[in-house]
Design a protein around this motif. Structure first.
Motif, PDB file in Angstrom:
ATOM      1  N   PRO A  31      -6.705  -1.469  -4.917  1.00 43.38           N
ATOM      2  CA  PRO A  31      -6.200  -1.970  -6.206  1.00 43.38           C
ATOM      3  C   PRO A  31      -4.820  -2.614  -6.097  1.00 43.38           C
ATOM      4  O   PRO A  31      -4.550  -3.635  -6.756  1.00 43.38           O
ATOM      5  CB  PRO A  31      -6.156  -0.702  -7.076  1.00 43.38           C
ATOM      6  N   GLY A  67       0.811  -1.214   0.000  1.00 39.03           N
ATOM      7  CA  GLY A  67       0.000   0.000   0.000  1.00 39.03           C
ATOM      8  C   GLY A  67       0.838   1.254   0.000  1.00 39.03           C
ATOM      9  O   GLY A  67       2.000   1.245   0.400  1.00 39.03           O
ATOM     10  N   LYS A  68       0.222   2.354  -0.483  1.00 41.63           N
ATOM     11  CA  LYS A  68       0.900   3.643  -0.543  1.00 41.63           C
ATOM     12  C   LYS A  68       0.087   4.758   0.100  1.00 41.63           C
ATOM     13  O   LYS A  68       0.432   5.925  -0.018  1.00 41.63           O
ATOM     14  CB  LYS A  68       1.187   4.003  -2.004  1.00 41.63           C
ATOM     15  N   SER A  69      -1.006   4.416   0.774  1.00 43.86           N
ATOM     16  CA  SER A  69      -1.860   5.436   1.376  1.00 43.86           C
ATOM     17  C   SER A  69      -1.121   6.170   2.486  1.00 43.86           C
ATOM     18  O   SER A  69      -0.169   5.644   3.076  1.00 43.86           O
ATOM     19  CB  SER A  69      -3.133   4.807   1.943  1.00 43.86           C
ATOM     20  N   MET A  84     -14.156  -1.349  -4.056  1.00 39.56           N
ATOM     21  CA  MET A  84     -13.805  -0.079  -3.438  1.00 39.56           C
ATOM     22  C   MET A  84     -14.932   0.453  -2.559  1.00 39.56           C
ATOM     23  O   MET A  84     -14.699   1.164  -1.582  1.00 39.56           O
ATOM     24  CB  MET A  84     -13.471   0.956  -4.520  1.00 39.56           C
ATOM     25  N   GLN A  85     -16.166   0.103  -2.907  1.00 40.38           N
ATOM     26  CA  GLN A  85     -17.317   0.619  -2.157  1.00 40.38           C
ATOM     27  C   GLN A  85     -17.594  -0.201  -0.906  1.00 40.38           C
ATOM     28  O   GLN A  85     -18.133   0.324   0.072  1.00 40.38           O
ATOM     29  CB  GLN A  85     -18.556   0.604  -3.061  1.00 40.38           C
ATOM     30  N   ARG A 127     -10.909   0.077   5.444  1.00 39.71           N
ATOM     31  CA  ARG A 127     -11.852   1.127   5.017  1.00 39.71           C
ATOM     32  C   ARG A 127     -11.247   2.526   5.165  1.00 39.71           C
ATOM     33  O   ARG A 127     -11.743   3.485   4.588  1.00 39.71           O
ATOM     34  CB  ARG A 127     -13.146   1.041   5.832  1.00 39.71           C
ATOM     35  N   GLU A 128     -10.152   2.639   5.948  1.00 41.30           N
ATOM     36  CA  GLU A 128      -9.485   3.924   6.140  1.00 41.30           C
ATOM     37  C   GLU A 128      -8.374   4.148   5.119  1.00 41.30           C
ATOM     38  O   GLU A 128      -7.761   5.221   5.093  1.00 41.30           O
ATOM     39  CB  GLU A 128      -8.895   4.006   7.552  1.00 41.30           C
ATOM     40  N   ARG A 129      -8.108   3.147   4.299  1.00 43.57           N
ATOM     41  CA  ARG A 129      -7.057   3.277   3.274  1.00 43.57           C
ATOM     42  C   ARG A 129      -7.489   2.578   1.977  1.00 43.57           C
ATOM     43  O   ARG A 129      -6.785   1.732   1.439  1.00 43.57           O
ATOM     44  CB  ARG A 129      -5.723   2.718   3.782  1.00 43.57           C
ATOM     45  N   LYS A 130      -8.657   2.962   1.511  1.00 42.24           N
ATOM     46  CA  LYS A 130      -9.225   2.300   0.337  1.00 42.24           C
ATOM     47  C   LYS A 130      -8.403   2.494  -0.930  1.00 42.24           C
ATOM     48  O   LYS A 130      -8.519   1.717  -1.878  1.00 42.24           O
ATOM     49  CB  LYS A 130     -10.665   2.771   0.121  1.00 42.24           C
ATOM     50  N   ASP A 131      -7.565   3.528  -0.955  1.00 38.98           N
ATOM     51  CA  ASP A 131      -6.692   3.722  -2.112  1.00 38.98           C
ATOM     52  C   ASP A 131      -5.752   2.545  -2.324  1.00 38.98           C
ATOM     53  O   ASP A 131      -5.206   2.364  -3.427  1.00 38.98           O
ATOM     54  CB  ASP A 131      -5.866   5.008  -1.945  1.00 38.98           C
ATOM     55  N   ASP A 132      -5.549   1.766  -1.270  1.00 37.29           N
ATOM     56  CA  ASP A 132      -4.633   0.621  -1.358  1.00 37.29           C
ATOM     57  C   ASP A 132      -5.300  -0.631  -1.921  1.00 37.29           C
ATOM     58  O   ASP A 132      -4.607  -1.618  -2.211  1.00 37.29           O
ATOM     59  CB  ASP A 132      -4.055   0.296   0.030  1.00 37.29           C
TER      60      ASP A 132
END
Length: 457
Positions: free
Chosen positions: A327, A150-152, A357-358, A320-325
């Motif tokens: 993918p 992850g990169k969030s 993502m949702q 849920r706090e780092r959903k950008d991760d």
């Protein structure tokens, strides 16, 4: 050299009692201050090693305001309090004290709390130096922290904390929901430490019966109890020179909490049935999905043990706090399970990824991992075109507005103070100033602005 202490307490009887306890134990009491103003004058002339602060003091300023002043000067402090309400305690905790002493004071509690405070301050000083070193180094997360993807921003903060504490011998408390990857954090801490060539021993405190965990941790001698047919070496001895990971430490019984505290303080254990103590050299890393502060307040977890473990807490964010991760995690687990299962699933469709993502992911990364594994097994094509997720757990963020959620107290404070600053045109004190509009002492307003990171208008 004996440590110097400043007592800030406006009740003379309470202050005298504390002074007597401290003097008897060999501490040097600089003075007894009755107000924040007096305390600051004394501390500026003779910098104390530690300050004992009553939260409620006579005069316009509280002990909490003094605490912020001490924080800026890196002076350790412990709060003195009676039965304060939850709101006051929450405000006090934001200053990150080294402990709380509840009135009336017991000599043993005072001395234990001061011992812990000195230990915590020393460790934080060392970690502050380590943090400066880390900030000057360049890291490649993929090389240094394998298994964490992850990169969030929130995850990167966690990784920074790992890099800071890993090379030290400091005890670590990892906090996070089930399935967030706390065990991966432990693996990284151990692999980046000087103990990496020694054992990493893991034990789940919730998985063992209370009757067995004592023997499991500390071992036993032959004949110590019925069924003890041979000597058993406990987990702490097995981890000698390395790291021991105590998962779900919030489930540990009160008796074992006392024994673990002794291990942390004395660096020694007693086997069941043994006649002599055994010195051990194992770094302790603990993890929990419970709020240990709440457990302390309810009397289910020892305060002194909590402060011993909580020297360097690391929070692992929920998925849920780092959903950008998501993918990145999907790609990572697709590659992993393709190799493991001999499949060739290359991707998820845009619609399928949008559904992922949702979704709220209450089981966090572990739930996502299992879901990808199942998807790879069931996929009939190279692309997963649709996914089936529990509808009652989905987070319908697309239809939510910012007003639908409950705002935090800090967010409300920021808005309230910002509005007052605009009305006062940036003026803080005096007639028509923000402090007057908010009915707050000037010093309290300044502390809040600094703490909340509010930019002056």
């Amino acid at each position: 050299m004996n440590k110097t202490i400043l007592i800030v307490e406006d009740n003379y009887v309470e202050a005298s009692n504390l002074q007597r306890i401290l003097a008897k134990a060999g501490y040097i009491v600089l003075e007894i201050a009755m107000s924040v103003k007096e305390a600051i004058c004394i501390a500026e002339k003779n910098r104390p090693d530690l300050v004992l602060i009553d939260i409620f003091l006579k005069g316009p300023q509280t002990g909490i305001e003094l605490a912020y002043w001490l924080c800026e000067r890196n002076i350790a402090f412990v709060y003195l309090s009676a039965n304060s309400n939850q709101e006051i305690l929450s405000q006090a905790k934001k200053t990150e004290p080294y402990g709380f002493l509840v009135k009336p004071f017991r000599e043993k509690d005072v001395l234990v709390t001061l011992d812990i405070a000195a230990y915590l301050h020393e460790q934080k000083q060392k970690l502050a130096v380590r943090k400066q070193i880390v900030s000057q180094e360049l890291f490649s997360p993929s090389e240094l922290l394998p298994g964490i993807v992850g990169k969030s921003i929130k995850l990167q903060h966690t990784l920074d904390m790992i890099r800071i504490v890993a090379p030290t011998d400091t005890s670590v408390l990892i906090v996070g929901e089930s399935g967030t990857g706390k065990e991966r954090v432990v693996d990284c801490i151990h692999s980046l430490s000087s103990r990496k060539s020694k054992p990493l021993v893991k034990i789940n405190c919730a998985a063992l019966p209370a009757s067995l965990i004592d023997s499991e941790l500390f071992g036993h001698e032959k004949g110590a109890f019925t069924g003890a047919y041979e000597r058993r070496i406990g987990k702490f001895e097995q981890a000698s020179g390395g790291t021991i990971f105590l998962d779900e430490i919030g489930e540990m019984t009160p008796d074992l909490q006392i024994k673990l505290l002794r291990v942390l303080q004395e660096k020694e254990i007693d086997r069941i049935g043994g006649k002599t103590s055994i010195k051990i050299n194992a770094r302790v890393v603990a993890a929990t999905n419970k709020n240990l502060e709440t457990e302390v307040e309810k009397g289910r977890f020892r305060m002194d043990l909590f402060y011993r473990l909580n020297v360097f807490p690391i929070t692992v964010p929920a998925l849920r706090e780092r959903k950008d991760d998501i993918p990145l995690l999907v790609r990572f687990y697709l590659n992993h399970f393709n190799k493991e299962l001999g499949r060739n699933v290359k991707s998820f469709s845009e619609k399928a990824m949008a559904d992922l993502m949702q979704y709220n992911w209450p089981g966090n990364v572990r739930e996502l991992e299992h879901f990808i594994q199942r998807s790879v097994l069931l996929a009939q094509e190279e692309t997963v075109k649709s996914v089936e997720l529990p509808k009652n757990q989905s987070l319908d963020t697309a239809h939510k507005t910012a007003d639908d959620r409950i705002r935090t107290m800090e967010e409300n404070d920021i808005d309230h103070i910002t509005k007052a600053l605009k009305v006062a045109k940036g003026k803080l004190a005096g007639p028509g100033g923000a402090a007057e509009l908010l009915n707050l002492p000037y010093s309290t307003l300044v502390s809040k602005i600094r703490k909340l990171g509010i930019k002056k208008v």
